[in-house]
Write a protein that holds these residues in place. Structure first.
Motif, PDB file in Angstrom:
ATOM      1  N   THR A 166       0.837  -1.195   0.000  1.00 34.10           N
ATOM      2  CA  THR A 166       0.000   0.000   0.000  1.00 34.10           C
ATOM      3  C   THR A 166       0.877   1.253   0.000  1.00 34.10           C
ATOM      4  O   THR A 166       2.100   1.185   0.199  1.00 34.10           O
ATOM      5  CB  THR A 166      -0.921   0.031   1.230  1.00 34.10           C
ATOM      6  OG1 THR A 166      -0.114   0.150   2.416  1.00 34.10           O
ATOM      7  CG2 THR A 166      -1.766  -1.239   1.312  1.00 34.10           C
ATOM      8  N   GLU A 167       0.228   2.394  -0.198  1.00 40.94           N
ATOM      9  CA  GLU A 167       0.941   3.669  -0.145  1.00 40.94           C
ATOM     10  C   GLU A 167       1.604   3.869   1.217  1.00 40.94           C
ATOM     11  O   GLU A 167       2.709   4.414   1.309  1.00 40.94           O
ATOM     12  CB  GLU A 167      -0.026   4.819  -0.427  1.00 40.94           C
ATOM     13  CG  GLU A 167      -0.578   4.824  -1.850  1.00 40.94           C
ATOM     14  CD  GLU A 167      -1.597   5.927  -2.047  1.00 40.94           C
ATOM     15  OE1 GLU A 167      -1.991   6.583  -1.046  1.00 40.94           O
ATOM     16  OE2 GLU A 167      -2.018   6.167  -3.200  1.00 40.94           O
ATOM     17  N   GLN A 168       0.928   3.426   2.278  1.00 43.09           N
ATOM     18  CA  GLN A 168       1.482   3.566   3.634  1.00 43.09           C
ATOM     19  C   GLN A 168       2.758   2.731   3.784  1.00 43.09           C
ATOM     20  O   GLN A 168       3.722   3.163   4.442  1.00 43.09           O
ATOM     21  CB  GLN A 168       0.444   3.142   4.683  1.00 43.09           C
ATOM     22  CG  GLN A 168      -0.776   4.059   4.791  1.00 43.09           C
ATOM     23  CD  GLN A 168      -1.753   3.905   3.639  1.00 43.09           C
ATOM     24  OE1 GLN A 168      -1.808   2.852   2.993  1.00 43.09           O
ATOM     25  NE2 GLN A 168      -2.523   4.951   3.376  1.00 43.09           N
ATOM     26  N   ARG A 192      -4.398   5.215  -9.339  1.00 41.36           N
ATOM     27  CA  ARG A 192      -5.072   4.570  -8.207  1.00 41.36           C
ATOM     28  C   ARG A 192      -6.456   5.168  -7.949  1.00 41.36           C
ATOM     29  O   ARG A 192      -7.400   4.444  -7.620  1.00 41.36           O
ATOM     30  CB  ARG A 192      -4.192   4.680  -6.960  1.00 41.36           C
ATOM     31  CG  ARG A 192      -2.947   3.804  -7.029  1.00 41.36           C
ATOM     32  CD  ARG A 192      -2.217   3.726  -5.712  1.00 41.36           C
ATOM     33  NE  ARG A 192      -1.438   4.919  -5.425  1.00 41.36           N
ATOM     34  CZ  ARG A 192      -0.150   5.073  -5.726  1.00 41.36           C
ATOM     35  NH1 ARG A 192       0.498   4.095  -6.356  1.00 41.36           N
ATOM     36  NH2 ARG A 192       0.489   6.177  -5.416  1.00 41.36           N
ATOM     37  N   THR A 230      -5.419   2.257  -2.344  1.00 41.27           N
ATOM     38  CA  THR A 230      -4.036   2.617  -1.975  1.00 41.27           C
ATOM     39  C   THR A 230      -3.042   1.534  -2.399  1.00 41.27           C
ATOM     40  O   THR A 230      -1.875   1.571  -2.007  1.00 41.27           O
ATOM     41  CB  THR A 230      -3.936   2.827  -0.456  1.00 41.27           C
ATOM     42  OG1 THR A 230      -4.265   1.602   0.222  1.00 41.27           O
ATOM     43  CG2 THR A 230      -4.863   3.949   0.014  1.00 41.27           C
ATOM     44  N   THR A 231      -3.503   0.597  -3.228  1.00 38.69           N
ATOM     45  CA  THR A 231      -2.661  -0.527  -3.633  1.00 38.69           C
ATOM     46  C   THR A 231      -1.488  -0.066  -4.500  1.00 38.69           C
ATOM     47  O   THR A 231      -1.659   0.763  -5.401  1.00 38.69           O
ATOM     48  CB  THR A 231      -3.489  -1.557  -4.412  1.00 38.69           C
ATOM     49  OG1 THR A 231      -4.540  -2.063  -3.559  1.00 38.69           O
ATOM     50  CG2 THR A 231      -2.629  -2.717  -4.878  1.00 38.69           C
ATOM     51  N   HIS A 287       1.910  -6.619   7.352  1.00 41.00           N
ATOM     52  CA  HIS A 287       0.987  -7.560   6.716  1.00 41.00           C
ATOM     53  C   HIS A 287       1.047  -8.964   7.310  1.00 41.00           C
ATOM     54  O   HIS A 287       0.537  -9.913   6.699  1.00 41.00           O
ATOM     55  CB  HIS A 287       1.284  -7.617   5.212  1.00 41.00           C
ATOM     56  CG  HIS A 287       1.050  -6.318   4.517  1.00 41.00           C
ATOM     57  ND1 HIS A 287      -0.190  -5.901   4.082  1.00 41.00           N
ATOM     58  CD2 HIS A 287       1.919  -5.304   4.209  1.00 41.00           C
ATOM     59  CE1 HIS A 287      -0.081  -4.705   3.516  1.00 41.00           C
ATOM     60  NE2 HIS A 287       1.192  -4.321   3.584  1.00 41.00           N
TER      61      HIS A 287
END
Length: 415
Positions: free
Chosen positions: A88-90, A217, A224-225, A254
């Motif tokens: 993700t972006e995070q 996106r 946010t992938t 994750h």
């Protein structure tokens, strides 16, 4: 009697001596010619083949690394083997804060959409990138510009079109400033680009649309992938030095087993370039060995003909000694013949090799690629020639010493 290297009569005599047996002189000269030709050709050819191989990766940073997600191969904390996950972006923000050796980086998102312009349509790959993509996989900008930070931060609907797509969707006209529909969403084309090398990430630039990753996106519901993350390491460091930090970030976020090598896939282009460099180093050394062997064979031929010449001219040398020639004069006479033969045949071999290399370089030229480099530098050519002259002189030294030691009485008796 005194013979010097600058005496014209001396050189005329040398030429006359070598001309007495044309077949023997020709075969010896051909051995020298072939030795210098093969060494120069193989040395220059090794550089040219390396240049052709380098074209495949032209434009791609040699210190690039990357990471993407894959299925878990180890069950861990409620997540079964074979389950999937995605960056993700995070995650990318955390990687950029944590990884110690990242110089430039960009996220990549992929899609395949139908592009439409009036009566023309084409199914094409769409690549979502950030502005630093231009420094990692450097495309050729034929017209307009590439994406910038404002495009990414502002989630703008702008696109860079590949040259092949531009020719199909906008035949006979410039695509820059025009609108195109990608999956039903209108984008303004700000540039036309192409790919310098053959290797690509996510498809060839010539056949793709490139849009801001943030726009990709948001406009195409990817949330946010992040599909892929690529980066370069600064000078003195390798991309692999970031892998431990990246693995800690992704494993923690994750719930991935720390030993799960499959779930987190890494790429390190620098390792491949090192392998290619080692391969061509070996090829260059092999070329030098083969060419050097041919050179040595030519030198041996020079030594043999000098021995024969000295034997045939024993009586002549005796007469020279009897009428006042010094041993040094006889030595210089024999060595001069060796040097002349080596110089003329060696120069011819190098010149012919340069001609062949020039033809090969011309035949393999493929704009916009730079020349492959089938050539040998002037310094290398001179080095080969000087080496051959030195070795040829060394090969003629023993026969010259033998000639110098001939006693006039013995020489006259053998006449």
């Amino acid at each position: 009697m005194r013979t010097t290297i600058f005496d014209p009569e001396n050189w005329r005599e040398i030429v006359a001596t070598l001309s007495r047996n044309k077949t023997r002189t020709f075969l010896t000269a051909f051995g020298i010619f072939w030795g210098t030709f093969m060494l120069a050709l193989l040395w220059g050819g090794a550089v040219g083949f390396q240049g052709i191989m380098s074209r495949q990766f032209a434009g791609i940073a040699t210190n690039m690394g990357g990471v993407n997600s894959d299925m878990r191969s180890i069950s861990y904390r409620g997540f079964n083997k074979g389950s999937s996950w995605g960056m993700t972006e995070q995650d990318i923000e955390a990687i950029r804060r944590t990884a110690p050796y990242i110089e430039q980086s960009t996220t990549l998102n992929f899609n395949h959409l139908t592009a439409v312009n009036a009566d023309h349509s084409k199914s094409a790959g769409v690549l979502g990138v950030e502005s630093q993509y231009n420094g990692i996989n450097n495309p050729i900008i034929y017209e307009g510009r590439f994406l910038n930070e404002s495009d990414v931060a502002g989630v703008r609907k702008v696109a860079v079109i590949g040259r092949n797509l531009a020719n199909e969707l906008f035949p006979g006209e410039s695509p820059v400033g025009r609108d195109v529909s990608l999956g039903g969403i209108h984008f303004t084309i700000v540039g036309m680009a192409g790919q310098l090398g053959e290797a690509s990430i996510g498809g060839r630039v010539d056949d793709s649309f490139i849009i801001p990753a943030t726009t990709m996106r948001r406009a195409f519901n990817q949330g946010t992938t992040v599909h892929f993350f690529i980066y370069t390491a600064p000078a003195g460091h390798k991309p692999s030095e970031n892998q431990a930090a990246i693995r800690r970030v992704l494993s923690s976020a994750h719930t991935i087993h720390p030993d799960d090598e499959r779930a987190i896939q890494f790429m390190d282009i620098s390792e491949m370039f090192e392998m290619v460099s080692a391969l061509f180093m070996g090829f260059t050394l092999l070329a030098i060995f083969v060419g050097g062997s041919s050179l040595i064979a030519g030198v041996i031929g020079v030594g043999n003909i000098m021995w024969i010449i000295v034997k045939e001219r024993t009586g002549e040398f005796g007469i020279r000694r009897a009428i006042g020639a010094r041993p040094a004069d006889i030595t210089m006479q024999v060595l001069s013949e060796s040097v002349l033969l080596t110089l003329v045949a060696g120069t011819a071999g190098i010149c012919f090799a340069c001609l062949v290399l020039g033809i090969a370089d011309h035949m393999t030229a493929e704009p916009p690629y730079p020349p492959a480099g089938f050539q040998i530098s002037f310094a290398k050519a001179v080095g080969i020639l000087v080496s051959f002259i030195v070795l040829g002189s060394a090969a003629g030294t023993l026969p010259a010493v033998k000639a110098m030691r001939i006693k006039p009485v013995e020489a006259m008796r053998s006449k």
